[in-house]
Scaffold this motif. Structure first.
Motif, PDB file in Angstrom:
ATOM      1  N   ILE A  65       0.855  -1.173   0.000  1.00  0.00           N
ATOM      2  CA  ILE A  65       0.000   0.000   0.000  1.00  0.00           C
ATOM      3  C   ILE A  65       0.898   1.232   0.000  1.00  0.00           C
ATOM      4  O   ILE A  65       1.658   1.437   0.939  1.00  0.00           O
ATOM      5  N   VAL A  66       0.838   2.014  -1.057  1.00  0.00           N
ATOM      6  CA  VAL A  66       1.612   3.243  -1.138  1.00  0.00           C
ATOM      7  C   VAL A  66       0.664   4.361  -0.703  1.00  0.00           C
ATOM      8  O   VAL A  66      -0.132   4.866  -1.493  1.00  0.00           O
ATOM      9  N   ALA A  67       0.725   4.688   0.603  1.00  0.00           N
ATOM     10  CA  ALA A  67      -0.233   5.648   1.155  1.00  0.00           C
ATOM     11  C   ALA A  67       0.269   6.230   2.467  1.00  0.00           C
ATOM     12  O   ALA A  67       0.723   5.480   3.323  1.00  0.00           O
ATOM     13  N   PRO A  68       0.158   7.523   2.621  1.00  0.00           N
ATOM     14  CA  PRO A  68      -0.096   8.428   1.515  1.00  0.00           C
ATOM     15  C   PRO A  68       1.148   8.540   0.644  1.00  0.00           C
ATOM     16  O   PRO A  68       2.256   8.587   1.154  1.00  0.00           O
ATOM     17  N   MET A  69       0.946   8.551  -0.650  1.00  0.00           N
ATOM     18  CA  MET A  69       2.077   8.658  -1.578  1.00  0.00           C
ATOM     19  C   MET A  69       2.608  10.087  -1.524  1.00  0.00           C
ATOM     20  O   MET A  69       1.893  11.024  -1.852  1.00  0.00           O
ATOM     21  N   LEU A  70       3.867  10.229  -1.109  1.00  0.00           N
ATOM     22  CA  LEU A  70       4.447  11.554  -0.888  1.00  0.00           C
ATOM     23  C   LEU A  70       5.463  11.975  -1.940  1.00  0.00           C
ATOM     24  O   LEU A  70       6.004  13.081  -1.870  1.00  0.00           O
ATOM     25  N   GLY A  71       5.716  11.098  -2.884  1.00  0.00           N
ATOM     26  CA  GLY A  71       6.668  11.416  -3.937  1.00  0.00           C
ATOM     27  C   GLY A  71       6.768  10.253  -4.897  1.00  0.00           C
ATOM     28  O   GLY A  71       6.155   9.204  -4.691  1.00  0.00           O
ATOM     29  N   PRO A  72       7.549  10.403  -5.958  1.00  0.00           N
ATOM     30  CA  PRO A  72       7.738   9.289  -6.882  1.00  0.00           C
ATOM     31  C   PRO A  72       8.397   8.124  -6.143  1.00  0.00           C
ATOM     32  O   PRO A  72       9.174   8.331  -5.207  1.00  0.00           O
ATOM     33  N   ILE A  73       8.070   6.924  -6.566  1.00  0.00           N
ATOM     34  CA  ILE A  73       8.589   5.737  -5.889  1.00  0.00           C
ATOM     35  C   ILE A  73       8.807   4.621  -6.905  1.00  0.00           C
ATOM     36  O   ILE A  73       7.996   4.438  -7.809  1.00  0.00           O
ATOM     37  N   ASP A  74       9.915   3.914  -6.766  1.00  0.00           N
ATOM     38  CA  ASP A  74      10.222   2.789  -7.648  1.00  0.00           C
ATOM     39  C   ASP A  74      10.080   1.498  -6.851  1.00  0.00           C
ATOM     40  O   ASP A  74      10.882   1.205  -5.968  1.00  0.00           O
ATOM     41  N   LEU A  75       9.051   0.732  -7.179  1.00  0.00           N
ATOM     42  CA  LEU A  75       8.787  -0.546  -6.506  1.00  0.00           C
ATOM     43  C   LEU A  75       9.274  -1.737  -7.316  1.00  0.00           C
ATOM     44  O   LEU A  75       9.115  -2.878  -6.881  1.00  0.00           O
ATOM     45  N   THR A  76       9.858  -1.486  -8.464  1.00  0.00           N
ATOM     46  CA  THR A  76      10.174  -2.541  -9.422  1.00  0.00           C
ATOM     47  C   THR A  76      10.848  -3.750  -8.792  1.00  0.00           C
ATOM     48  O   THR A  76      10.438  -4.885  -9.030  1.00  0.00           O
ATOM     49  N   ARG A  77      11.876  -3.546  -7.978  1.00  0.00           N
ATOM     50  CA  ARG A  77      12.620  -4.690  -7.428  1.00  0.00           C
ATOM     51  C   ARG A  77      11.818  -5.492  -6.407  1.00  0.00           C
ATOM     52  O   ARG A  77      12.204  -6.592  -6.041  1.00  0.00           O
ATOM     53  N   TYR A  78      10.679  -4.960  -5.949  1.00  0.00           N
ATOM     54  CA  TYR A  78       9.861  -5.650  -4.950  1.00  0.00           C
ATOM     55  C   TYR A  78       8.636  -6.335  -5.566  1.00  0.00           C
ATOM     56  O   TYR A  78       7.934  -7.066  -4.884  1.00  0.00           O
ATOM     57  N   LEU A  79       8.384  -6.087  -6.834  1.00  0.00           N
ATOM     58  CA  LEU A  79       7.193  -6.624  -7.485  1.00  0.00           C
ATOM     59  C   LEU A  79       7.497  -7.966  -8.139  1.00  0.00           C
ATOM     60  O   LEU A  79       8.325  -8.059  -9.033  1.00  0.00           O
ATOM     61  N   ASP A  80       6.804  -8.990  -7.662  1.00  0.00           N
ATOM     62  CA  ASP A  80       6.911 -10.328  -8.236  1.00  0.00           C
ATOM     63  C   ASP A  80       5.641 -11.088  -7.896  1.00  0.00           C
ATOM     64  O   ASP A  80       4.665 -10.508  -7.421  1.00  0.00           O
ATOM     65  N   GLU A  81       5.654 -12.392  -8.133  1.00  0.00           N
ATOM     66  CA  GLU A  81       4.448 -13.205  -7.930  1.00  0.00           C
ATOM     67  C   GLU A  81       4.009 -13.293  -6.472  1.00  0.00           C
ATOM     68  O   GLU A  81       2.887 -13.710  -6.188  1.00  0.00           O
ATOM     69  N   THR A  82       4.837 -12.875  -5.523  1.00  0.00           N
ATOM     70  CA  THR A  82       4.429 -12.915  -4.105  1.00  0.00           C
ATOM     71  C   THR A  82       3.561 -11.722  -3.713  1.00  0.00           C
ATOM     72  O   THR A  82       2.923 -11.743  -2.667  1.00  0.00           O
ATOM     73  N   ILE A  83       3.531 -10.686  -4.544  1.00  0.00           N
ATOM     74  CA  ILE A  83       2.725  -9.502  -4.254  1.00  0.00           C
ATOM     75  C   ILE A  83       1.405  -9.620  -5.002  1.00  0.00           C
ATOM     76  O   ILE A  83       1.374  -9.691  -6.230  1.00  0.00           O
ATOM     77  N   GLU A  84       0.309  -9.637  -4.261  1.00  0.00           N
ATOM     78  CA  GLU A  84      -1.010  -9.837  -4.861  1.00  0.00           C
ATOM     79  C   GLU A  84      -1.650  -8.552  -5.363  1.00  0.00           C
ATOM     80  O   GLU A  84      -2.539  -8.602  -6.204  1.00  0.00           O
ATOM     81  N   GLU A  85      -1.206  -7.400  -4.857  1.00  0.00           N
ATOM     82  CA  GLU A  85      -1.740  -6.128  -5.330  1.00  0.00           C
ATOM     83  C   GLU A  85      -0.898  -4.984  -4.788  1.00  0.00           C
ATOM     84  O   GLU A  85      -0.307  -5.077  -3.719  1.00  0.00           O
ATOM     85  N   VAL A  86      -0.877  -3.901  -5.550  1.00  0.00           N
ATOM     86  CA  VAL A  86      -0.327  -2.627  -5.089  1.00  0.00           C
ATOM     87  C   VAL A  86      -1.482  -1.636  -5.138  1.00  0.00           C
ATOM     88  O   VAL A  86      -2.191  -1.540  -6.142  1.00  0.00           O
ATOM     89  N   SER A  87      -1.678  -0.933  -4.037  1.00  0.00           N
ATOM     90  CA  SER A  87      -2.732   0.075  -3.949  1.00  0.00           C
ATOM     91  C   SER A  87      -2.091   1.424  -3.639  1.00  0.00           C
ATOM     92  O   SER A  87      -1.194   1.504  -2.797  1.00  0.00           O
ATOM     93  N   VAL A  88      -2.550   2.478  -4.325  1.00  0.00           N
ATOM     94  CA  VAL A  88      -1.978   3.818  -4.161  1.00  0.00           C
ATOM     95  C   VAL A  88      -3.080   4.784  -3.754  1.00  0.00           C
ATOM     96  O   VAL A  88      -4.194   4.724  -4.279  1.00  0.00           O
ATOM     97  N   SER A  89      -2.740   5.688  -2.829  1.00  0.00           N
ATOM     98  CA  SER A  89      -3.686   6.741  -2.477  1.00  0.00           C
ATOM     99  C   SER A  89      -2.963   7.961  -1.943  1.00  0.00           C
ATOM    100  O   SER A  89      -1.804   7.899  -1.539  1.00  0.00           O
ATOM    101  N   GLY A  90      -3.695   9.069  -1.967  1.00  0.00           N
ATOM    102  CA  GLY A  90      -3.193  10.324  -1.433  1.00  0.00           C
ATOM    103  C   GLY A  90      -3.581  10.487   0.024  1.00  0.00           C
ATOM    104  O   GLY A  90      -4.166   9.600   0.635  1.00  0.00           O
ATOM    105  N   GLU A  91      -3.262  11.655   0.547  1.00  0.00           N
ATOM    106  CA  GLU A  91      -3.489  11.953   1.961  1.00  0.00           C
ATOM    107  C   GLU A  91      -4.715  12.863   2.103  1.00  0.00           C
ATOM    108  O   GLU A  91      -4.914  13.772   1.311  1.00  0.00           O
TER     109      GLU A  91
END
Length: 182
Positions: A65-91
């Motif tokens: 969960i990227v919340a609250p998203m406070l800036g650009p973020i690179d999740l690439t190295r953490y994203l694989d088949e073990t992650i079922e979803e990424v959710s983004v929201s503001g504050e």
């Protein structure tokens, strides 16, 4: 209670993932099948601290969960088949820090590239799109995120289901954020 109710899905999210192992029941083992744990990150520094810990834990169902998203973020190295979803929201709130739509679209693209489902959950109170700052009332923050129509799901037989087959690269290319249309 969680173990006695396998018919229910329990969803926990935390910024304190480094305390996770000291808080789970003694019989946790490889996790309970009916628990989804979400690790919350708000910026690159916290992603780089929390997500390696999160990825190493015995959790069957994981969400970022990227919340609250406070800036650009690179999740690439953490994203694989073990992650079922990424959710983004503001504050939310009067003193909320702004969420830039370009940051949201960038995380969405990372998820699509890694075939990880993505959800844009909420705009937050201060939302930047195409260089313009919008003040979004609390009651509209979730519905406006939904109107962006950018969630990404993996469909039957691994065929991607997206809001549109044309993936927007920038906020200017994205349509259907109706509150912002003139």
């Amino acid at each position: 209670m969680i173990k006695s109710r396998p018919d229910c899905l329990f969803y926990f999210f935390t910024k304190r993932i480094d305390r996770f192992e000291s808080c789970v029941p003694a019989d946790w083992g490889d996790d309970y099948e009916n628990v989804l744990v979400g690790c919350t990150v708000e910026n690159q520094e916290m992603a780089d601290y929390r997500l390696p810990i999160f990825k190493s834990l015995p959790i069957k169902h994981k969400s970022i969960i990227v919340a609250p998203m406070l800036g650009p973020i690179d999740l690439t190295r953490y994203l694989d088949e073990t992650i079922e979803e990424v959710s983004v929201s503001g504050e939310s709130g009067l003193e909320a820090r702004p969420l830039n739509y370009d940051w949201v679209l960038d995380v969405r693209k990372q998820c699509i590239d890694k075939r990880v489902p993505f959800s844009f959950h909420q705009t937050g109170a201060h939302f930047i799109k195409d260089g313009k700052l919008y003040k979004i009332p609390r009651r509209l923050q979730i519905s406006q995120a939904r109107k962006a129509n950018i969630d990404y799901r993996i469909g039957a037989q691994g065929v991607p289901e997206t809001a549109s087959y044309q993936i927007p690269e920038t906020a200017a290319e994205t349509k259907q954020l109706s509150i912002f249309d003139k």
